[in-house]
Design a protein around this motif. Structure first.
Motif, PDB file in Angstrom:
ATOM      1  N   ASN A 184      38.677  28.582  37.672  1.00  0.00           N
ATOM      2  CA  ASN A 184      38.911  29.879  38.189  1.00  0.00           C
ATOM      3  C   ASN A 184      37.885  31.083  37.742  1.00  0.00           C
ATOM      4  O   ASN A 184      37.937  31.347  36.415  1.00  0.00           O
ATOM      5  N   LEU A 185      36.766  31.388  38.550  1.00  0.00           N
ATOM      6  CA  LEU A 185      35.957  32.281  37.927  1.00  0.00           C
ATOM      7  C   LEU A 185      35.962  33.497  39.257  1.00  0.00           C
ATOM      8  O   LEU A 185      35.438  33.223  40.338  1.00  0.00           O
ATOM      9  N   PHE A 186      36.509  34.628  38.892  1.00  0.00           N
ATOM     10  CA  PHE A 186      36.794  35.536  40.120  1.00  0.00           C
ATOM     11  C   PHE A 186      35.460  36.653  39.894  1.00  0.00           C
ATOM     12  O   PHE A 186      35.147  37.145  38.547  1.00  0.00           O
ATOM     13  N   SER A 187      35.281  37.108  41.099  1.00  0.00           N
ATOM     14  CA  SER A 187      34.043  38.110  40.848  1.00  0.00           C
ATOM     15  C   SER A 187      34.683  39.488  40.793  1.00  0.00           C
ATOM     16  O   SER A 187      36.061  39.549  41.084  1.00  0.00           O
ATOM     17  N   ILE A 188      34.074  40.440  40.036  1.00  0.00           N
ATOM     18  CA  ILE A 188      34.824  41.725  39.909  1.00  0.00           C
ATOM     19  C   ILE A 188      35.190  42.230  41.097  1.00  0.00           C
ATOM     20  O   ILE A 188      36.168  43.048  41.183  1.00  0.00           O
ATOM     21  N   ASP A 189      34.249  42.147  42.316  1.00  0.00           N
ATOM     22  CA  ASP A 189      34.532  42.615  43.312  1.00  0.00           C
ATOM     23  C   ASP A 189      35.951  42.309  44.138  1.00  0.00           C
ATOM     24  O   ASP A 189      36.688  42.884  44.749  1.00  0.00           O
ATOM     25  N   SER A 190      35.950  40.741  44.072  1.00  0.00           N
ATOM     26  CA  SER A 190      37.312  40.093  44.565  1.00  0.00           C
ATOM     27  C   SER A 190      38.682  40.853  43.566  1.00  0.00           C
ATOM     28  O   SER A 190      39.422  41.346  44.466  1.00  0.00           O
ATOM     29  N   TYR A 191      38.343  41.080  42.498  1.00  0.00           N
ATOM     30  CA  TYR A 191      39.630  41.697  41.534  1.00  0.00           C
ATOM     31  C   TYR A 191      39.948  42.989  42.399  1.00  0.00           C
ATOM     32  O   TYR A 191      41.082  43.129  42.198  1.00  0.00           O
ATOM     33  N   ILE A 192      38.960  43.609  42.192  1.00  0.00           N
ATOM     34  CA  ILE A 192      39.278  45.407  42.508  1.00  0.00           C
ATOM     35  C   ILE A 192      39.562  45.425  43.961  1.00  0.00           C
ATOM     36  O   ILE A 192      40.503  46.244  44.201  1.00  0.00           O
ATOM     37  N   SER A 193      38.964  44.761  44.784  1.00  0.00           N
ATOM     38  CA  SER A 193      39.493  44.452  46.219  1.00  0.00           C
ATOM     39  C   SER A 193      41.018  44.188  46.467  1.00  0.00           C
ATOM     40  O   SER A 193      41.957  44.850  47.049  1.00  0.00           O
ATOM     41  N   SER A 194      41.337  43.046  45.630  1.00  0.00           N
ATOM     42  CA  SER A 194      42.961  42.592  45.636  1.00  0.00           C
ATOM     43  C   SER A 194      43.758  43.949  44.844  1.00  0.00           C
ATOM     44  O   SER A 194      44.892  44.292  45.552  1.00  0.00           O
ATOM     45  N   VAL A 195      43.532  44.365  43.880  1.00  0.00           N
ATOM     46  CA  VAL A 195      44.211  45.656  43.354  1.00  0.00           C
ATOM     47  C   VAL A 195      44.206  46.737  44.151  1.00  0.00           C
ATOM     48  O   VAL A 195      45.230  47.239  44.744  1.00  0.00           O
ATOM     49  N   ALA A 196      43.038  47.001  44.955  1.00  0.00           N
ATOM     50  CA  ALA A 196      42.926  48.401  45.846  1.00  0.00           C
ATOM     51  C   ALA A 196      44.000  47.959  47.030  1.00  0.00           C
ATOM     52  O   ALA A 196      44.510  49.135  47.547  1.00  0.00           O
ATOM     53  N   THR A 197      43.731  46.786  47.618  1.00  0.00           N
ATOM     54  CA  THR A 197      44.561  46.468  48.742  1.00  0.00           C
ATOM     55  C   THR A 197      45.945  46.574  48.607  1.00  0.00           C
ATOM     56  O   THR A 197      46.618  47.124  49.343  1.00  0.00           O
ATOM     57  N   LEU A 198      46.499  45.937  47.555  1.00  0.00           N
ATOM     58  CA  LEU A 198      47.850  45.952  47.301  1.00  0.00           C
ATOM     59  C   LEU A 198      48.366  47.077  46.965  1.00  0.00           C
ATOM     60  O   LEU A 198      49.726  47.631  47.550  1.00  0.00           O
TER      61      LEU A 198
END
Length: 285
Positions: A184-198
């Protein structure tokens, strides 16, 4: 006869011009309300950009740290219940950036999201200032707390999403693997998108009582209809909770569902109050 027609035509033209001027006047007023809201959001965005080191390290990356408030409370809950498995000591999350300007774009986009979130109450206030002159005195009194209630529900939803849904989702998704061969290597964009969306999606969902108030005031929704469709609402709420929380355990799903059930019941009360006020006004007339 032709003179009377001419006078009538002139009057009709004057009325249409007056209506057009009134319409454009309203558009001009709305434009300035939106401009002031945009300025407020820009100011908040600039502040977030300036203090980004603290915001990124403490707020954005908070749910990815075992020392986060939610994880500490879960550990204390486990100690209180004398059960193991509640403490979270390690979150396996590796963030990467894959674009040349990725980190700079990341700072701008996340600062803008924070600016919109902080500026949302002011945006509601400007919308209220635009709508208020068109309301009657009784309608103004009935909707006088619109900005306060809407802001309170939005903040409550954001806090619930940030401290409950987001950490549970990140902890589950970060450690979830289909195979040991896949890293598992997550892009920083994916992480922030998940936090912001939730976080922001929960804030919007918590505006349900406000939506019920508006629809009930327009006569589209009634308390009787909401009571009769409660069983279907329960199913919809459970589906929403399952989508919002990708964790498979029933405990997390239940924790997310309970506030939604409460909001639905509050919506029924709000609709009943609106109907009661409308009935009282009709009887007074």
């Amino acid at each position: 006869m032709s003179e009377n027609k001419l006078i009538k035509a002139i009057k009709e033209k004057g009325q249409s011009m007056e209506a057009e001027m009134s319409f454009f006047d309203h558009l001009e007023a709305l434009r300035w309300h939106l401009v002031r809201s945009a300025i407020a959001i820009v100011i908040f965005t600039g502040g977030a950009f300036y203090f980004y080191d603290f915001i990124f390290g403490t707020i954005i990356m908070g749910p990815a740290k075992p020392s986060f408030w939610t994880y500490r409370m879960l550990c204390k809950l486990g100690e209180w219940l004398h059960r193991d498995g509640f403490c979270i000591n390690d979150i396996k999350i590796n963030l990467i950036n894959t674009e040349m300007a990725g980190q700079f774009t990341l700072q701008i986009n996340s600062s803008l999201l924070i600016g919109i979130t902080l500026g949302f109450p002011y945006l509601l206030w400007e919308i209220w200032r635009f709508i208020k002159p068109a309301l009657h005195e009784k309608e103004r009194k009935a909707a006088s707390g619109f900005v306060v209630y809407a802001t309170f529900l939005f903040i409550l939803g954001v806090l619930f999403g940030y401290f409950v849904i987001t950490p549970e989702s990140i902890n589950f998704l970060a450690g979830y693997t289909v195979s040991d061969k896949i890293q598992n290597l997550f892009s920083i964009d994916s992480y922030i998108s998940s936090v912001a969306t939730l976080t922001l999606a929960t804030g919007v969902v918590f505006e349900l009582p406000i939506l019920v108030y508006i629809l009930s005031s327009l006569g589209v929704l009634t308390a009787k209809f909401m009571r009769e469709t409660r069983r279907y609402a329960v199913v919809v709420i459970l589906i929403i909770a399952a989508i919002v929380t990708p964790t498979p355990d029933m405990m997390t799903m239940t924790v997310v569902s309970i506030p939604l059930f409460i909001l639905y019941e509050v919506g029924i009360l709000v609709s009943a109050v609106v109907e009661k006020r409308k009935k009282a006004r009709e009887e007074a007339l």
